[in-house]
Design a protein around this motif. Structure first.
Motif, short mmCIF file in Angstrom:
data_model
loop_
_atom_site.label_atom_id
_atom_site.label_comp_id
_atom_site.label_asym_id
_atom_site.label_seq_id
_atom_site.Cartn_x
_atom_site.Cartn_y
_atom_site.Cartn_z
N HIS A 1 -46.51 -31.61 72.64
CA HIS A 1 -46.30 -30.77 71.43
C HIS A 1 -47.47 -30.16 71.00
O HIS A 1 -47.23 -28.80 70.97
CB HIS A 1 -46.21 -32.01 70.32
N LYS A 2 -48.54 -30.50 71.21
CA LYS A 2 -49.85 -29.77 70.85
C LYS A 2 -49.99 -28.40 71.55
O LYS A 2 -50.49 -27.61 71.08
CB LYS A 2 -50.93 -30.89 71.25
N ASP A 3 -49.58 -28.38 72.87
CA ASP A 3 -49.71 -27.33 73.89
C ASP A 3 -48.83 -26.31 73.74
O ASP A 3 -48.77 -25.19 74.30
CB ASP A 3 -50.04 -27.46 75.15
N TYR A 4 -47.59 -26.70 72.83
CA TYR A 4 -46.48 -25.81 72.91
C TYR A 4 -46.12 -25.21 71.54
O TYR A 4 -46.96 -24.27 70.89
CB TYR A 4 -45.19 -26.60 73.57
N GLU A 5 -45.06 -25.93 70.94
CA GLU A 5 -44.77 -25.17 69.57
C GLU A 5 -45.52 -25.54 68.60
O GLU A 5 -45.66 -24.86 67.87
CB GLU A 5 -43.30 -26.03 69.13
N CYS A 6 -46.48 -26.71 68.60
CA CYS A 6 -47.43 -26.87 67.18
C CYS A 6 -48.27 -25.49 67.25
O CYS A 6 -48.31 -25.02 66.16
CB CYS A 6 -48.35 -27.95 67.90
N GLN A 7 -48.64 -24.82 68.19
CA GLN A 7 -49.58 -23.80 68.09
C GLN A 7 -48.72 -22.46 67.56
O GLN A 7 -49.27 -21.86 66.51
CB GLN A 7 -50.18 -23.22 69.16
N ILE A 8 -47.40 -22.27 67.74
CA ILE A 8 -46.56 -21.36 67.40
C ILE A 8 -46.39 -21.54 65.82
O ILE A 8 -46.64 -20.59 65.05
CB ILE A 8 -45.40 -21.26 68.08
N PHE A 9 -45.77 -22.67 65.56
CA PHE A 9 -45.47 -22.99 64.11
C PHE A 9 -46.81 -23.02 63.29
O PHE A 9 -46.89 -22.26 62.06
CB PHE A 9 -45.08 -24.45 63.91
N ALA A 10 -48.10 -23.26 63.59
CA ALA A 10 -49.27 -23.31 62.61
C ALA A 10 -49.74 -21.99 62.57
O ALA A 10 -49.96 -21.87 61.62
CB ALA A 10 -50.45 -24.04 63.43
N LEU B 1 -38.02 -45.16 55.63
CA LEU B 1 -37.50 -44.18 54.64
C LEU B 1 -38.83 -43.75 53.73
O LEU B 1 -38.66 -42.46 53.23
CB LEU B 1 -36.71 -44.85 53.94
N ASN B 2 -39.74 -44.57 53.54
CA ASN B 2 -41.19 -44.24 52.78
C ASN B 2 -42.03 -43.52 53.57
O ASN B 2 -43.28 -43.14 53.13
CB ASN B 2 -41.42 -45.48 52.26
N ASP B 3 -42.00 -43.60 54.83
CA ASP B 3 -43.32 -43.01 55.84
C ASP B 3 -42.65 -41.78 56.65
O ASP B 3 -41.60 -41.98 57.61
CB ASP B 3 -43.47 -44.11 56.83
N LYS B 4 -42.95 -40.68 56.18
CA LYS B 4 -42.55 -39.45 56.66
C LYS B 4 -43.55 -38.39 57.29
O LYS B 4 -43.91 -37.53 56.99
CB LYS B 4 -41.70 -38.69 55.82
N PRO B 5 -44.31 -39.05 58.48
CA PRO B 5 -45.39 -38.40 58.99
C PRO B 5 -45.14 -37.19 59.68
O PRO B 5 -43.99 -37.05 60.38
CB PRO B 5 -45.88 -39.37 60.16
N LEU B 6 -46.12 -36.22 59.24
CA LEU B 6 -45.73 -34.78 59.89
C LEU B 6 -47.14 -34.54 60.49
O LEU B 6 -48.17 -34.99 60.22
CB LEU B 6 -45.49 -33.69 58.91
N CYS B 7 -47.11 -33.43 61.58
CA CYS B 7 -48.18 -33.10 62.57
C CYS B 7 -49.04 -32.45 61.30
O CYS B 7 -48.66 -31.59 60.71
CB CYS B 7 -47.86 -32.14 63.31
N SER B 8 -50.46 -32.65 61.33
CA SER B 8 -51.44 -32.25 60.42
C SER B 8 -51.73 -30.85 60.66
O SER B 8 -52.20 -30.12 59.82
CB SER B 8 -52.77 -33.18 60.49
N LYS B 9 -51.45 -30.36 61.92
CA LYS B 9 -51.68 -28.82 62.33
C LYS B 9 -50.45 -28.05 61.93
O LYS B 9 -50.76 -26.94 61.50
CB LYS B 9 -52.14 -28.78 63.68
N CYS B 10 -49.28 -28.52 62.38
CA CYS B 10 -48.23 -27.63 62.02
C CYS B 10 -47.18 -28.17 61.00
O CYS B 10 -46.16 -27.11 60.55
CB CYS B 10 -47.55 -27.44 63.22
N GLY B 11 -47.33 -29.21 60.58
CA GLY B 11 -46.03 -29.74 59.70
C GLY B 11 -44.80 -30.31 60.19
O GLY B 11 -43.94 -30.12 59.50
N TRP B 12 -44.81 -30.38 61.45
CA TRP B 12 -43.29 -31.00 62.14
C TRP B 12 -43.39 -32.34 62.40
O TRP B 12 -44.46 -32.68 62.34
CB TRP B 12 -43.17 -29.87 63.43
N PRO B 13 -42.07 -32.86 62.73
CA PRO B 13 -42.05 -34.36 62.65
C PRO B 13 -42.79 -35.06 63.98
O PRO B 13 -42.49 -34.54 65.10
CB PRO B 13 -40.57 -34.67 62.61
N VAL B 14 -43.75 -35.86 63.77
CA VAL B 14 -44.34 -36.93 64.64
C VAL B 14 -44.31 -38.00 64.24
O VAL B 14 -44.00 -38.38 62.97
CB VAL B 14 -45.73 -36.34 65.10
#
Length: 483
Positions: free
Chosen positions: A66-75, A42-55
């Motif tokens: 993740h890195k080679d697909y949606e991450c680049q689009i979201f970022a 509950l206290n740890d909500k890590p997000l991708c440093s590049k796109c801000g989506w849950p990892v």
């Protein structure tokens, strides 16, 4: 898909890596790389440093899926994951923002591997016309098509292309489990070529580490014989199997099992008659959900609609108790036994719901707290033995040969047989030759279990049990030779 030679039972037909892997629809919040439930705490909500989506870690952030697909689009368009909405809403139907992930990965893979797409995926059935009449189409239009085109600025994909991607996944993807026990889905173009039959002659297993699928035969298949898979759960009655297939795969199954009101003599759809002593109530036409159901011994009849209501009520109770895991200890067993007793006068002993509950119970007796094998009295061991035998009578018809569930049931059967034999010998009810005979019978059952389960990948739970079964068999055979 047909056999190009005579195939033996247990023969590997193909292995295949997935064209694409991703979250299932209507998913809970999860890590986009390893599919573990998110956030980790509950206290740890890590997000991708590049796109801000849950990892769930830096390691997951850098995984290619993740890195080679949606991450680049979201970022690129600075589209962040709405953490508050994902965690605060009720989300009974999943997180809408996550619906786009797997269709997006499929569309991006189209661009990365156009040749493979054209050869293997393009011809896959998407049933857009039939799907466009369903509610789910409208939610895909909002959560996937509009989201990709408007929020993510992916106008290069047309609405039709996006809906086709959603349809290809809905109709052709296979569910898989990760090493941590979480669910995802994957598209295997060659595996998806197989037609369905409610008594299949193949089974597949998916590695929880690299998601490679292995397809093998469960029975002998002659040259030019068609290879079938099952698109639905085999331990369901005909009415519910056919409903599932029509709703999810858009065809009305008319295989030999569905066409036979007795389900090939198993009676996994049959009910007991409450108007006479020995009557069995069955559909007069199992391919017609509205057909009349009639007793075999008296004049009692009822409608298909009435049977459907009864099945809905019982299914809700079965589904509820089936969610109780072995970690709950005695409750996991007692709740299932209670449901079986409650409907004893309604369902045929072999009915699908009884068969489902028996399957769970045979796995739990001897494995959960208060019911460990060493603690079980003979009367409970005999009960487990009886349930295994009843289960095998059904499985021999609807999942014949080297099927995973049959292998697991045989494995669960061998130990109580040995325990009961040992008790009888200690009580002087068996002489040495009688004990040896029973041990040889148990060894035969264990050998078949090991043969089946060792066909599974070693990184699956069944493959692990197969290795244990092999070791146990060696020890048992040594004990027999020393008698």
């Amino acid at each position: 898909m047909v056999a190009n030679k005579d195939l033996e039972a247990g023969e590997e037909i193909l292995t295949e890596t997935p064209f694409v892997v991703g979250p299932k629809p209507s998913t809970y919040p999860l890590c986009l790389s390893c599919y573990t439930a998110w956030p980790p705490t509950l206290n740890d909500k890590p997000l991708c440093s590049k796109c801000g989506w849950p990892v769930c870690s830096t390691e997951c952030e850098n995984q290619p899926q993740h890195k080679d697909y949606e991450c680049q689009i979201f970022a690129r368009v600075n589209e962040k994951f709405n953490v508050a909405a994902a965690l605060e809403e009720a989300n009974e139907n999943g997180v809408p923002q996550l619906e786009c992930i797997t269709p997006l990965r499929l569309l991006l893979e189209l661009e990365k591997s156009p040749e493979r797409w054209n050869n293997e995926v393009k011809q896959m059935e998407a049933h857009n016309k039939k799907r466009s009449e369903k509610e789910h189409w409208k939610s895909d239009q909002v959560n996937v098509a509009a989201y990709l085109r408007n929020q993510l600025k992916l106008e290069r994909f047309s609405e039709e292309q996006i809906q086709t991607a959603c349809g290809i996944l809905e109709i052709n993807a296979f569910e898989l489990r990760t090493a941590n026990g979480y669910c995802a889905r994957a598209l295997y173009p060659i595996l998806a070529m197989m037609n369905h039959c409610c008594v299949s002659n193949t089974c597949h297993s998916i590695s929880p580490t690299d998601f490679r699928v292995r397809l093998r035969t469960t029975v002998k298949v002659p040259l030019a014989g068609e290879l079938y898979g099952s698109y639905t759960h085999s331990l369901l009655p005909t009415m519910l199997r056919r409903e599932q297939l029509l709703a999810g795969k858009y065809f009305a199954c008319a295989c030999p099992r569905c066409a036979d009101p007795t389900e090939l003599g198993t009676h996994v759809s049959s009910l007991k008659c409450n108007k006479c002593d020995n009557g069995i109530v069955m559909s007069l036409d199992s391919l017609d959900p509205d057909s009349t159901w009639k007793c075999t011994h008296c004049e009692f009849t009822t409608s298909g609609a009435a049977v459907r209501k009864v099945l809905q009520i019982i299914q809700a109770e079965v589904d509820a108790v089936e969610t109780i895991s072995g970690a709950a200890g005695a409750d996991a067993i007692q709740e299932r036994e209670t449901v079986m007793k409650k409907y004893r006068s309604v369902l045929h002993p072999h009915h699908a719901f009884n068969t489902m509950l028996r399957h769970s119970l045979t796995q739990m007796y001897g494995r959960v707290d208060e019911y460990l094998l060493d603690d079980l009295p003979d009367v409970v061991l005999e009960h487990k033995i009886d349930m295994c035998h009843l289960l095998l009578q059904v499985l021999d018809v609807i999942e014949p040969g080297y099927s995973r569930i049959r292998g697991m049931t045989l494995y669960e059967l061998h130990a109580p047989l040995l325990f009961v034999a040992k008790t009888q010998w200690n009580a002087g009810l068996l002489n040495e030759s009688g004990l040896k005979s029973k041990m040889i019978d148990a060894a035969g059952i264990l050998k078949e279990a090991a043969t089946i389960l060792c066909l599974e990948a070693e990184d699956t739970p069944e493959g692990q049990i197969g290795l244990v079964a092999k070791d146990s068999l060696a020890q048992l055979e040594e004990s027999i030779s020393n008698l």
